[in-house]
Design an enzyme around this catalytic site. Structure first.
Site, mmCIF file in Angstrom:
data_model
loop_
_atom_site.group_PDB
_atom_site.id
_atom_site.type_symbol
_atom_site.label_atom_id
_atom_site.label_comp_id
_atom_site.label_asym_id
_atom_site.label_seq_id
_atom_site.Cartn_x
_atom_site.Cartn_y
_atom_site.Cartn_z
ATOM 1 N N LYS A 91 28.343 37.076 38.262
ATOM 2 C CA LYS A 91 28.216 35.932 37.287
ATOM 3 C C LYS A 91 27.314 35.537 37.091
ATOM 4 O O LYS A 91 26.052 34.966 38.265
ATOM 5 C CB LYS A 91 28.908 35.634 36.335
ATOM 6 N N TYR A 98 31.203 40.824 25.539
ATOM 7 C CA TYR A 98 32.739 39.975 25.472
ATOM 8 C C TYR A 98 33.568 40.022 23.983
ATOM 9 O O TYR A 98 33.404 38.737 23.632
ATOM 10 C CB TYR A 98 32.334 39.002 25.573
ATOM 11 N N ASN A 136 33.014 31.438 36.576
ATOM 12 C CA ASN A 136 34.580 32.121 38.016
ATOM 13 C C ASN A 136 33.599 33.521 38.370
ATOM 14 O O ASN A 136 34.677 34.037 38.948
ATOM 15 C CB ASN A 136 35.912 32.457 37.151
ATOM 16 N N HIS A 139 33.462 39.311 37.261
ATOM 17 C CA HIS A 139 33.622 39.811 36.104
ATOM 18 C C HIS A 139 34.542 40.974 36.555
ATOM 19 O O HIS A 139 33.568 41.679 37.332
ATOM 20 C CB HIS A 139 33.560 40.140 35.464
ATOM 21 N N GLU A 165 33.605 49.736 29.011
ATOM 22 C CA GLU A 165 32.135 48.568 29.892
ATOM 23 C C GLU A 165 31.030 48.744 30.961
ATOM 24 O O GLU A 165 30.239 48.411 30.854
ATOM 25 C CB GLU A 165 32.469 47.513 30.545
HETATM 26 P P1 CMP Z 1 36.155 37.659 32.637
HETATM 27 O O1 CMP Z 1 36.663 38.106 33.487
HETATM 28 O O2 CMP Z 1 34.608 37.982 32.850
HETATM 29 O O3 CMP Z 1 37.161 37.720 31.266
HETATM 30 C C1 CMP Z 1 36.636 36.786 30.015
HETATM 31 C C2 CMP Z 1 35.868 35.282 29.906
HETATM 32 O O4 CMP Z 1 36.212 34.383 29.998
HETATM 33 C C3 CMP Z 1 36.541 34.662 31.534
HETATM 34 O O5 CMP Z 1 35.693 35.280 32.891
HETATM 35 C C4 CMP Z 1 36.165 33.951 31.803
HETATM 36 O O6 CMP Z 1 34.822 33.196 31.797
HETATM 37 C C5 CMP Z 1 35.963 33.013 30.098
HETATM 38 N N1 CMP Z 1 37.311 32.496 30.259
HETATM 39 C C6 CMP Z 1 38.691 32.830 29.717
HETATM 40 N N2 CMP Z 1 39.416 32.058 29.708
HETATM 41 C C7 CMP Z 1 38.888 30.480 29.397
HETATM 42 C C8 CMP Z 1 39.011 29.281 28.960
HETATM 43 N N3 CMP Z 1 40.531 29.500 28.723
HETATM 44 N N4 CMP Z 1 38.030 28.310 29.255
HETATM 45 C C9 CMP Z 1 36.516 28.618 29.250
HETATM 46 N N5 CMP Z 1 36.586 30.451 29.643
HETATM 47 C C10 CMP Z 1 37.266 31.064 29.664
#
Ligand code: CMP
Length: 141
Positions: free
Chosen positions: A11, A51, A114, A117, A128
Site C-alpha cells: 500500500k 474496494y 496497514n 492487502h 482481484e
Molecule cells: P485490506 O486488507 O486491504 O482490506 C480492507 C481495508 O480497509 C483494510 O485492509 C484496511 O486498510 C481498511 N480497514 C479495515 N477496517 C478498517 C477500519 N475499522 N478503519 C479503517 N480502515 C479499515
C-alpha cells in the site's frame, strides 16, 4: 481444492516509507513465487472499484482516498493454499493486533495504513487478480 494464488498490494504507506524491498523479501522467503507484479498509482475511481465490497462501510471514503494517495505495488503470488498462508504472513488487519513478526506488525501504522492487502478468499483472489492483470501478464514457471 484451494487456490494456488492470492493477490497482494503493497500500500501507499509502505511504498512511501521505503519498505517495498523488505516486504517482497518476506514474501519470497515465506515460499511464495511472484507470477505477476506492477507498480501503479490508482485513481480514486479505480481504488473505489477495487474496494467496492466495502462501499457501505464507514471507512470506505478514507480508504479510497488513502489507496489513491500514491503508488502501490500489486502482485499475484503463488503457493499452495496461498490465500490462507498469506493471511498468516501478513497478520491481523489492525497492526496492533497482528502477531509478532508479521508484515503488518512490522510495517503497518494503523488499521487503515496497514502496509499490505491480501485477498480474503479464493473467490476474491480471482476477481482481484483480474482487476490488475491480464492473462498475458501472468507467468507460469
Ligand atoms: P485490506 O486488507 O486491504 O482490506 C480492507 C481495508 O480497509 C483494510 O485492509 C484496511 O486498510 C481498511 N480497514 C479495515 N477496517 C478498517 C477500519 N475499522 N478503519 C479503517 N480502515 C479499515
Amino acid at each position: 481444492m484451494a487456490n494456488s494464488f492470492t493477490l497482494t498490494i503493497i500500500k501507499p504507506d509502505a511504498v512511501a516509507a521505503g519498505h517495498i524491498g523488505n516486504i517482497l523479501q518476506m514474501i519470497c522467503q515465506a515460499g511464495f513465487r511472484i507470477v505477476a507484479m506492477k507498480m501503479v498509482h490508482m485513481s480514486e475511481s479505480e481504488a473505489g472499484r477495487f474496494y467496492a465490497v466495502h462501499r457501505e462501510r464507514p471507512f470506505y471514503r478514507d480508504l479510497v482516498r488513502f489507496m489513491s494517495s500514491g503508488p502501490v505495488v500489486a502482485a499475484i503470488i503463488d503457493a499452495e493454499n496461498a490465500v490462507e498462508r498469506f493471511r498468516q504472513l501478513i497478520g491481523a488487519t489492525n497492526p496492533e493486533q497482528a502477531a509478532e513478526g508479521t508484515v503488518r506488525r512490522l510495517y503497518g501504522t494503523s488499521v487503515e495504513r496497514n502496509a499490505v492487502h491480501g485477498s480474503d478468499s479464493d473467490a476474491n483472489a480471482v476477481t482481484e487478480a483480474a482487476f490488475f492483470f491480464s492473462e498475458l501478464e501472468r507467468f507460469t514457471y
